[in-house]
Scaffold this active site. Sequence first.
Site, PDB file in Angstrom:
ATOM      1  N   GLU A  25       2.585   3.830  10.684  1.00 17.98           N
ATOM      2  CA  GLU A  25       3.869   3.184  10.415  1.00 17.98           C
ATOM      3  C   GLU A  25       4.974   4.247  10.371  1.00 17.98           C
ATOM      4  OE1 GLU A  25       4.658   1.618   6.424  1.00 17.98           O
ATOM      5  OE2 GLU A  25       5.343  -0.243   7.351  1.00 17.98           O
TER       6      GLU A  25
ATOM      7  N   LYS B 144       9.875  -2.306 -12.046  1.00 17.53           N
ATOM      8  CA  LYS B 144      10.264  -0.928 -11.740  1.00 17.53           C
ATOM      9  C   LYS B 144      10.769  -0.947 -10.303  1.00 17.53           C
ATOM     10  CE  LYS B 144       9.496   2.679 -10.040  1.00 17.53           C
ATOM     11  NZ  LYS B 144      10.375   3.267  -9.002  1.00 17.53           N
TER      12      LYS B 144
ATOM     13  N   GLU C 171       1.724  -6.126  -1.264  1.00 23.64           N
ATOM     14  CA  GLU C 171       2.360  -6.353   0.049  1.00 23.64           C
ATOM     15  C   GLU C 171       2.670  -4.979   0.621  1.00 23.64           C
ATOM     16  OE1 GLU C 171       3.253  -9.316   1.647  1.00 23.64           O
ATOM     17  OE2 GLU C 171       1.980 -10.287   0.168  1.00 23.64           O
TER      18      GLU C 171
ATOM     19  N   CYS D  41       8.863  -3.973   6.751  1.00 25.02           N
ATOM     20  CA  CYS D  41       7.404  -3.937   6.820  1.00 25.02           C
ATOM     21  C   CYS D  41       6.903  -4.681   8.048  1.00 25.02           C
ATOM     22  CB  CYS D  41       6.823  -4.546   5.554  1.00 25.02           C
ATOM     23  SG  CYS D  41       7.506  -6.172   5.194  1.00 25.02           S
TER      24      CYS D  41
HETATM   25  P1  NAD Z   1       6.601   3.419  -1.736  1.00 23.20           P
HETATM   26  O1  NAD Z   1       5.179   3.026  -1.811  1.00 23.20           O
HETATM   27  O2  NAD Z   1       6.929   4.853  -1.569  1.00 23.20           O
HETATM   28  O3  NAD Z   1       7.396   2.940  -3.031  1.00 23.20           O
HETATM   29  C1  NAD Z   1       7.400   1.598  -3.431  1.00 23.20           C
HETATM   30  C2  NAD Z   1       7.598   1.540  -4.925  1.00 23.20           C
HETATM   31  O4  NAD Z   1       6.474   2.128  -5.548  1.00 23.20           O
HETATM   32  C3  NAD Z   1       8.827   2.299  -5.425  1.00 23.20           C
HETATM   33  O5  NAD Z   1       9.395   1.597  -6.502  1.00 23.20           O
HETATM   34  C4  NAD Z   1       8.214   3.608  -5.912  1.00 23.20           C
HETATM   35  O6  NAD Z   1       8.981   4.223  -6.905  1.00 23.20           O
HETATM   36  C5  NAD Z   1       6.892   3.125  -6.465  1.00 23.20           C
HETATM   37  N1  NAD Z   1       5.843   4.148  -6.515  1.00 23.20           N
HETATM   38  C6  NAD Z   1       5.668   5.234  -5.730  1.00 23.20           C
HETATM   39  N2  NAD Z   1       4.579   5.931  -6.131  1.00 23.20           N
HETATM   40  C7  NAD Z   1       4.046   5.267  -7.175  1.00 23.20           C
HETATM   41  C8  NAD Z   1       2.906   5.475  -8.007  1.00 23.20           C
HETATM   42  N3  NAD Z   1       2.099   6.502  -7.838  1.00 23.20           N
HETATM   43  N4  NAD Z   1       2.646   4.572  -8.969  1.00 23.20           N
HETATM   44  C9  NAD Z   1       3.442   3.507  -9.147  1.00 23.20           C
HETATM   45  N5  NAD Z   1       4.543   3.259  -8.403  1.00 23.20           N
HETATM   46  C10 NAD Z   1       4.840   4.123  -7.424  1.00 23.20           C
HETATM   47  O7  NAD Z   1       7.242   2.553  -0.559  1.00 23.20           O
HETATM   48  P2  NAD Z   1       8.767   2.554  -0.087  1.00 23.20           P
HETATM   49  O8  NAD Z   1       8.999   3.764   0.751  1.00 23.20           O
HETATM   50  O9  NAD Z   1       9.682   2.287  -1.215  1.00 23.20           O
HETATM   51  O10 NAD Z   1       8.777   1.263   0.833  1.00 23.20           O
HETATM   52  C11 NAD Z   1       8.405   1.283   2.170  1.00 23.20           C
HETATM   53  C12 NAD Z   1       7.023   0.721   2.349  1.00 23.20           C
HETATM   54  O11 NAD Z   1       6.979  -0.595   1.810  1.00 23.20           O
HETATM   55  C13 NAD Z   1       6.630   0.581   3.791  1.00 23.20           C
HETATM   56  O12 NAD Z   1       5.289   0.989   3.951  1.00 23.20           O
HETATM   57  C14 NAD Z   1       6.756  -0.910   4.050  1.00 23.20           C
HETATM   58  O13 NAD Z   1       5.972  -1.373   5.109  1.00 23.20           O
HETATM   59  C15 NAD Z   1       6.376  -1.483   2.750  1.00 23.20           C
HETATM   60  N6  NAD Z   1       6.918  -2.824   2.590  1.00 23.20           N
HETATM   61  C16 NAD Z   1       6.068  -3.882   2.628  1.00 23.20           C
HETATM   62  C17 NAD Z   1       6.558  -5.171   2.548  1.00 23.20           C
HETATM   63  C18 NAD Z   1       5.627  -6.361   2.601  1.00 23.20           C
HETATM   64  O14 NAD Z   1       6.040  -7.442   2.204  1.00 23.20           O
HETATM   65  N7  NAD Z   1       4.415  -6.201   3.073  1.00 23.20           N
HETATM   66  C19 NAD Z   1       7.926  -5.373   2.394  1.00 23.20           C
HETATM   67  C20 NAD Z   1       8.769  -4.272   2.357  1.00 23.20           C
HETATM   68  C21 NAD Z   1       8.246  -2.991   2.442  1.00 23.20           C
END
Ligand code: NAD
Length: 493
Positions: free
Chosen positions: A384, A176, A251, A285
Site C-alpha cells: 500500500e 484517540k 478496518e 484505504c
Molecule cells: P496508523 O496505523 O499509523 O494510525 C492510525 C491510528 O492508530 C492513529 O490514531 C495512530 O496514532 C494510532 N496508532 C499508531 N500506532 C499505534 C499503536 N502502537 N497503538 C495504538 N494506536 C496506534 O494509520 P494512519 O497512517 O493514520 O492511516 C492510514 C492507514 O489507515 C492506511 O493503511 C489506510 O489504508 C488505513 N485506513 C483504513 C480504512 C478502512 O476503513 N479500512 C479507512 C481509512 C484508512
Amino acid sequence: MTRNYDHFIDGGWSAPAGGAYFESTNPATLAVLYSAARGSKADVDRAVAAARAAFENPLWRDLSQTKRGHLLRRLGDLVGENAEELARMETEDNGKLLREMRGQLATLPEYFYYYAGLADKVQGSQIPTTNPAILNYTQREPLGVVGAITPWNSPLTLTTSKLAPALAAGNTIVIKPSEYTSRTVLRLAELAAEAGFPDGVVNVVTGLGAEAGAALVDHPGIAKISFTGSTATGSAIAASAASRFIGTTLELGGKSPNIVFEDANVANAAMGVVAGIFAAAGQTCIAGSRVFAHRSVYDELLERVAQRAGSIVIGDPLQDSTELGPLAFAAQQEKVDSYVELGVSEGATVLTGGGRPKIGLPGYFYAPTVLTDVDNSMRVVREEIFGPVAAIMPFDTEEEVLQLANDTQYGLAAGVWTQNLARAHRMSRRLEAGTVWVNTYRAMSPMSPRQGFKSSGVGIEHGMESMHEYTRLKSVWINTDEGPVADPFVMRS
Ligand code: NAD
C-alpha cells in the site's frame, strides 16, 4: 498565538497530566494550526474511569433506547449545523479538498440519523425450548467502554462509523484520534455534550499512537477496541486484544484492483480509475491502486487516464477549482516518492507524474502518477503506497485477471467495469474483497455494511451488523414451573 487543545474528558476540557502538547500543521501551507494535548497513560486512565462511571450511571445506563436515539439525532443535527466549520477544519488539518470534505459533512448527519433509528431496535429474541415451562430469551447488552482509534484521512466520518453504533448500542467511548487531525474529533465531543449526552459518555484523548494509542489499547478497563488504520498497527492491536480476550473491529489497509474489461464503457472506466486513485490524492484505504485493463482497451484506457492525470489542477485545497491537494504530512510525501523511485528501480516506467510539482505552495504535494511496465511481483504493486500512484497492467482473460486481482494480502475493495451482466455477477462472486463496485467506485453509505477481507480487517462497519459488533448476547433461562425439583442430577431444558 495558536490554541492549545486539552483532552475532552467527562464532559469538559482536561489538561494533560504531563503538561505536554504537540503541534498540528496545515500540509498545504505548513502553517502551525494549533497544539493538542500529548496524552499519556495517566490521561487514558482518567478518560477510561470517566467512561466507566458514565456506563454505570443510571443517567445513561437506564436511559430508554428511544431516548438514546433522540440524542444521536440531535448530535446529527448539530453536526449538520456546524458542517462548514468542520469541513474547513478537516481540510486545514489533512489537506483534503474542501469540496470533498463539504460532501462528507453533508452526509455525515445521515450516519447519526441511521443509528438513531436503530437504537430502539437493539433487541434479543425468544428461543423455542423443549420444555413448555421454561422460557429462554436472549438480550443484546452493551459491552462497556469502547476504545476507538482513528486515522487522519477522513477523521470525522471514520470516527462516526464507530461512535454512532457504539452509542446506539448503549456503550460509552474513549476516542484517540490521529495525531495529525485531533481538532475535529474534539469538536465532535463538544457537540455530543451540547446534544445532551451525559458527561463521560464521549471522551477524547489526543496524542501519539505509541503513547496515548498504546495506553488505550492496553487498558484493562476497555471492553473492545475499534480501530481504523494501517495493517501493521492493526496487527499489534489484535495481538494485545487477544491476550485479554476482548473483541476488535479492525478496518485496515488495501491495495484494491480496478478492472476494466473489453466490453466496458472505456470513457467512464477511465474516470472511475481517476476517481479510484487520484481523488483524495490516493490517501484512501479503498484506493484503486492496481488497475487491470484488457489488452484490447489497454492503450485507450492508458491514454485517457494519463491525459486526465496530466490535467489535474493541483493546489490549495480550499479553492473550489483544485482537484488534488497536498499529502497529509512530510513522511507521507517521502513515502510516496520513495515508492515511485523503488518502482523505477524494479523496472517500472513513469508514464506521467512522478515527483513533487512546482505550484508555488510549500506543502507536501505530489503529482498524480501512472506507472506502467509493472507486474504483481513488484513491491509497488504489492504494498500500500497511500498516495496518488496507479499501477496499470494489461490482461487477456477473465480467469487470468481474477487470479491477478486476488493475488494480494489485502481484500478491502474492488472495481469492475463491464457491460456484461453475467460477467459482473461472476466477478463479484469470485473477487476476494469486502466491497465490490461495478461501473462505479468509492460509493459508500452508513446503511451498507463493509468489511475488509484477508489482511484488510476484522469485523464489520456500517449497517445493522456494525451495531451488533458493539453488543454481547446473553441467554436467559427462566423456569416457570414452581413445583418440586424431581432429579437434581439431570439437566433440564
Ligand atoms: P496508523 O496505523 O499509523 O494510525 C492510525 C491510528 O492508530 C492513529 O490514531 C495512530 O496514532 C494510532 N496508532 C499508531 N500506532 C499505534 C499503536 N502502537 N497503538 C495504538 N494506536 C496506534 O494509520 P494512519 O497512517 O493514520 O492511516 C492510514 C492507514 O489507515 C492506511 O493503511 C489506510 O489504508 C488505513 N485506513 C483504513 C480504512 C478502512 O476503513 N479500512 C479507512 C481509512 C484508512
